[in-house]
Design an enzyme around this catalytic site. Structure first.
Site, PDB file in Angstrom:
ATOM      1  N   LEU A  27       0.698  -0.961   0.027  1.00  0.00           N
ATOM      2  CA  LEU A  27      -0.043   0.162  -0.040  1.00  0.00           C
ATOM      3  C   LEU A  27       0.923   1.296  -0.185  1.00  0.00           C
ATOM      4  O   LEU A  27       0.535   2.422  -0.413  1.00  0.00           O
ATOM      5  CB  LEU A  27      -1.073  -0.144   1.095  1.00  0.00           C
ATOM      6  CG  LEU A  27      -2.093  -1.107   1.242  1.00  0.00           C
ATOM      7  CD1 LEU A  27      -2.858  -0.980   2.471  1.00  0.00           C
ATOM      8  CD2 LEU A  27      -3.152  -0.667  -0.006  1.00  0.00           C
ATOM      9  N   GLY A  30       8.103   3.767   3.191  1.00  0.00           N
ATOM     10  CA  GLY A  30       8.953   4.748   3.315  1.00  0.00           C
ATOM     11  C   GLY A  30      10.421   4.320   3.688  1.00  0.00           C
ATOM     12  O   GLY A  30      10.672   3.201   3.461  1.00  0.00           O
ATOM     13  N   HIS A  31      11.331   5.148   4.072  1.00  0.00           N
ATOM     14  CA  HIS A  31      12.608   4.620   4.624  1.00  0.00           C
ATOM     15  C   HIS A  31      12.591   3.328   5.436  1.00  0.00           C
ATOM     16  O   HIS A  31      13.390   2.473   5.569  1.00  0.00           O
ATOM     17  CB  HIS A  31      13.468   5.666   4.939  1.00  0.00           C
ATOM     18  CG  HIS A  31      13.809   6.616   3.828  1.00  0.00           C
ATOM     19  ND1 HIS A  31      15.063   6.855   3.306  1.00  0.00           N
ATOM     20  CD2 HIS A  31      12.928   7.559   3.293  1.00  0.00           C
ATOM     21  CE1 HIS A  31      15.062   7.757   2.427  1.00  0.00           C
ATOM     22  NE2 HIS A  31      13.869   8.227   2.340  1.00  0.00           N
ATOM     23  N   PHE A  32      12.014   3.415   6.564  1.00  0.00           N
ATOM     24  CA  PHE A  32      11.749   2.560   7.708  1.00  0.00           C
ATOM     25  C   PHE A  32      10.847   1.458   7.585  1.00  0.00           C
ATOM     26  O   PHE A  32      11.303   0.328   8.379  1.00  0.00           O
ATOM     27  CB  PHE A  32      11.507   3.312   9.089  1.00  0.00           C
ATOM     28  CG  PHE A  32      12.492   4.574   9.149  1.00  0.00           C
ATOM     29  CD1 PHE A  32      11.725   5.967   9.153  1.00  0.00           C
ATOM     30  CD2 PHE A  32      13.902   4.759   9.226  1.00  0.00           C
ATOM     31  CE1 PHE A  32      12.587   6.999   8.999  1.00  0.00           C
ATOM     32  CE2 PHE A  32      14.389   5.602   9.320  1.00  0.00           C
ATOM     33  CZ  PHE A  32      13.918   6.954   9.308  1.00  0.00           C
ATOM     34  N   GLY A  33       9.806   1.689   6.978  1.00  0.00           N
ATOM     35  CA  GLY A  33       8.767   0.620   7.105  1.00  0.00           C
ATOM     36  C   GLY A  33       7.907   0.657   5.956  1.00  0.00           C
ATOM     37  O   GLY A  33       8.116   1.085   4.941  1.00  0.00           O
ATOM     38  N   LYS A  34       6.697  -0.214   6.070  1.00  0.00           N
ATOM     39  CA  LYS A  34       5.828  -0.177   4.941  1.00  0.00           C
ATOM     40  C   LYS A  34       4.644  -0.713   5.402  1.00  0.00           C
ATOM     41  O   LYS A  34       4.242  -0.923   6.589  1.00  0.00           O
ATOM     42  CB  LYS A  34       6.497  -1.409   3.807  1.00  0.00           C
ATOM     43  CG  LYS A  34       6.395  -2.459   4.230  1.00  0.00           C
ATOM     44  CD  LYS A  34       7.045  -3.547   3.400  1.00  0.00           C
ATOM     45  CE  LYS A  34       7.029  -5.035   3.668  1.00  0.00           C
ATOM     46  NZ  LYS A  34       7.666  -5.339   5.063  1.00  0.00           N
ATOM     47  N   VAL A  35       3.432  -0.268   4.602  1.00  0.00           N
ATOM     48  CA  VAL A  35       2.097  -0.720   4.936  1.00  0.00           C
ATOM     49  C   VAL A  35       1.745  -1.702   3.705  1.00  0.00           C
ATOM     50  O   VAL A  35       1.785  -1.311   2.891  1.00  0.00           O
ATOM     51  CB  VAL A  35       1.340   0.351   4.915  1.00  0.00           C
ATOM     52  CG1 VAL A  35      -0.193   0.134   5.311  1.00  0.00           C
ATOM     53  CG2 VAL A  35       1.443   1.608   5.924  1.00  0.00           C
ATOM     54  N   LYS A  54       1.000  -2.528   9.019  1.00  0.00           N
ATOM     55  CA  LYS A  54       2.423  -1.509   8.933  1.00  0.00           C
ATOM     56  C   LYS A  54       3.376  -2.382   9.727  1.00  0.00           C
ATOM     57  O   LYS A  54       3.024  -2.690  10.935  1.00  0.00           O
ATOM     58  CB  LYS A  54       1.931  -0.142   9.525  1.00  0.00           C
ATOM     59  CG  LYS A  54       3.160   0.674   9.746  1.00  0.00           C
ATOM     60  CD  LYS A  54       2.762   1.929  10.047  1.00  0.00           C
ATOM     61  CE  LYS A  54       4.043   2.916  10.067  1.00  0.00           C
ATOM     62  NZ  LYS A  54       3.620   4.320  10.427  1.00  0.00           N
ATOM     63  N   ASP A 149       3.595  14.981  11.053  1.00  0.00           N
ATOM     64  CA  ASP A 149       3.705  14.483   9.546  1.00  0.00           C
ATOM     65  C   ASP A 149       2.614  14.621   8.981  1.00  0.00           C
ATOM     66  O   ASP A 149       2.136  13.702   8.162  1.00  0.00           O
ATOM     67  CB  ASP A 149       4.201  12.995   9.743  1.00  0.00           C
ATOM     68  CG  ASP A 149       4.891  12.504   8.401  1.00  0.00           C
ATOM     69  OD1 ASP A 149       4.796  11.383   8.085  1.00  0.00           O
ATOM     70  OD2 ASP A 149       4.929  13.372   7.677  1.00  0.00           O
TER      71      ASP A 149
HETATM   72  C1  7GT Z   1      -2.062   6.618   3.477  1.00  0.00           C
HETATM   73  C2  7GT Z   1      -1.831   5.520   4.578  1.00  0.00           C
HETATM   74  C3  7GT Z   1      -0.743   5.881   5.331  1.00  0.00           C
HETATM   75  C4  7GT Z   1       0.685   6.128   4.843  1.00  0.00           C
HETATM   76  N1  7GT Z   1       1.094   5.011   4.118  1.00  0.00           N
HETATM   77  C5  7GT Z   1       2.162   4.416   4.194  1.00  0.00           C
HETATM   78  O1  7GT Z   1       2.601   3.556   3.549  1.00  0.00           O
HETATM   79  N2  7GT Z   1       3.306   4.680   5.159  1.00  0.00           N
HETATM   80  C6  7GT Z   1       3.014   5.244   6.312  1.00  0.00           C
HETATM   81  C7  7GT Z   1       4.409   5.516   6.831  1.00  0.00           C
HETATM   82  C8  7GT Z   1       5.197   5.096   5.918  1.00  0.00           C
HETATM   83  S1  7GT Z   1       6.683   3.851   6.784  1.00  0.00           S
HETATM   84  O2  7GT Z   1       5.949   2.805   6.914  1.00  0.00           O
HETATM   85  O3  7GT Z   1       7.514   3.986   5.850  1.00  0.00           O
HETATM   86  C9  7GT Z   1       7.201   4.451   8.181  1.00  0.00           C
HETATM   87  C10 7GT Z   1       7.059   3.652   9.314  1.00  0.00           C
HETATM   88  C11 7GT Z   1       7.806   4.079  10.460  1.00  0.00           C
HETATM   89  C12 7GT Z   1       8.231   5.308  10.512  1.00  0.00           C
HETATM   90  C13 7GT Z   1       8.154   6.404   9.554  1.00  0.00           C
HETATM   91  C14 7GT Z   1       7.524   5.985   8.253  1.00  0.00           C
HETATM   92  C15 7GT Z   1       4.673   4.440   4.995  1.00  0.00           C
HETATM   93  C16 7GT Z   1      -0.063   4.447   3.235  1.00  0.00           C
HETATM   94  C17 7GT Z   1      -1.037   4.133   3.752  1.00  0.00           C
HETATM   95  N3  7GT Z   1      -2.243   3.682   2.769  1.00  0.00           N
HETATM   96  C18 7GT Z   1      -1.932   3.938   1.490  1.00  0.00           C
HETATM   97  C19 7GT Z   1      -3.311   2.777   3.111  1.00  0.00           C
HETATM   98  N4  7GT Z   1      -4.217   2.605   2.382  1.00  0.00           N
HETATM   99  C20 7GT Z   1      -5.423   2.058   2.625  1.00  0.00           C
HETATM  100  N5  7GT Z   1      -5.808   1.794   3.700  1.00  0.00           N
HETATM  101  C21 7GT Z   1      -5.050   2.086   4.782  1.00  0.00           C
HETATM  102  N6  7GT Z   1      -5.212   1.684   6.045  1.00  0.00           N
HETATM  103  C22 7GT Z   1      -4.058   2.459   6.708  1.00  0.00           C
HETATM  104  C23 7GT Z   1      -3.067   2.715   6.080  1.00  0.00           C
HETATM  105  C24 7GT Z   1      -3.751   2.782   4.575  1.00  0.00           C
END
Ligand code: 7GT
Length: 287
Positions: A27, A30-35, A54, A149
């Site tokens: 989904l 980022g640098h540290f993690g993913k969803v 996540k 953020d």
């Molecule tokens: C827009 C949402 C948040 C942002 N995101 C994402 O991928 N990230 C948020 C933080 C960074 S990280 O994981 O790299 C990160 C990890 C640790 C420290 C800092 C950053 C990535 C995509 C998500 N997304 C498309 C979703 N779409 C549909 N349903 C959802 N439910 C919940 C999220 C979600």
């Protein structure tokens, strides 16, 4: 228990068993993690529920693992119409790594959604999204959290009339006796969404989120198009923008340009919002 009665296995619905979590898609990351999009299918009949998971990237262990723990503890306490729902946690490798389970919103983030729906989204709807982001942020502030953020990439679309704040990876709680949060290490910061006080003193006030809201409002008014994104607009074409240079530019009064076809009513909104932000530093993030 009376004889013959078998104790009902108390199942905690917020504990997800990694054996039944099936990855479907990415989904975002980022640098540290993913969803990731996963299907949680304990019955194994393919009719489980879709969830957003996540996790931290394997090589980013250590202090980030505790960041994710803190994020989980933060999300557990948040209940609001404009904040993505916490569903639970999933432990792996004997509890060494924990994953955060959230509700899955198929429409994804504003950054993905808005450019595709530019012609079906009028000003009224953009301002409705802005209002909902404010409502989610007002609730977060009432719980003494600073988001740090807020950006269109972290706002989720529930449907064409509801958006939710979708990530709390950098959210911090203010100590009782403090009115701001001092950041220690800051590696991968969204600096083009940061207010001057954050860039200069590593101090985040609730009003710093107001500045980021201003940048997010700019993103809304430009339909989150990458060509006019804050990074593109503030970064000079030649060379890399250093933190010092960005501070100089902001102190000199440079702001994001007023988006095309941005009505005066939204520009006046900047007066209101900048007076809120005025409290701790310069005026609004865009003209
Ligand atoms: C827009 C949402 C948040 C942002 N995101 C994402 O991928 N990230 C948020 C933080 C960074 S990280 O994981 O790299 C990160 C990890 C640790 C420290 C800092 C950053 C990535 C995509 C998500 N997304 C498309 C979703 N779409 C549909 N349903 C959802 N439910 C919940 C999220 C979600």
């Amino acid at each position: 228990l009376p004889p013959g009665r078998v104790p009902i296995q108390e199942v905690d619905p917020t504990v997800f068993d990694t054996r039944f979590l099936r990855k479907i898609d990415d989904l975002g990351e980022g640098h540290f993690g993913k969803v990731e999009l996963c299907l949680y299918d304990p019955r194994g009949d393919g009719r489980g529920e879709l969830v957003a998971v996540k996790s931290l990237k394997p090589n980013s262990k250590g202090q980030l693992a505790c960041h994710l723990r803190k994020e989980i503890d933060t999300m557990r306490e948040l209940y609001h119409h404009n904040i993505v729902k916490y569903k639970g946690v999933c432990s792996e490798e004997g509890g060494r790594t924990t994953k955060l389970i959230m509700e899955y919103l198929p429409a994804g983030s504003l950054k993905d959604y808005l450019p595709k729906r530019k012609h079906q989204t009028d000003l009224k709807r953009l301002l409705h999204y802005a209002l909902q982001i404010c409502q989610g942020m007002d609730y977060l502030g009432s719980q003494r959290f600073i988001h740090r953020d807020l950006a269109a990439r972290n706002v989720l679309v529930e449907n064409e009339s509801t958006v939710k704040i979708g990530d709390f990876g950098l959210t911090k709680s203010m100590k009782e006796d403090k009115s701001y949060y001092t950041v220690k290490e800051e590696t991968d910061s969204p600096v083009f969404w940061y207010a001057p006080e954050c860039l200069m003193d590593c101090k985040f006030y609730p009003a710093s989120d107001v500045w980021s809201f201003g940048v997010t409002l700019y993103e809304l008014m430009t339909y989150c198009e990458t060509s006019s994104s804050p990074t593109t607009m503030l970064q000079p074409t030649k060379g890399l923008m250093t933190l010092t240079r960005l501070v100089e530019v902001l102190i000199a009064g440079r702001r994001l340009p007023c988006p095309p076809r941005c009505p005066d009513t939204v520009r006046e909104l900047r007066e209101v919002v900048s007076s809120v932000h005025q409290g701790c530093s310069l005026s609004f993030s865009f003209i």
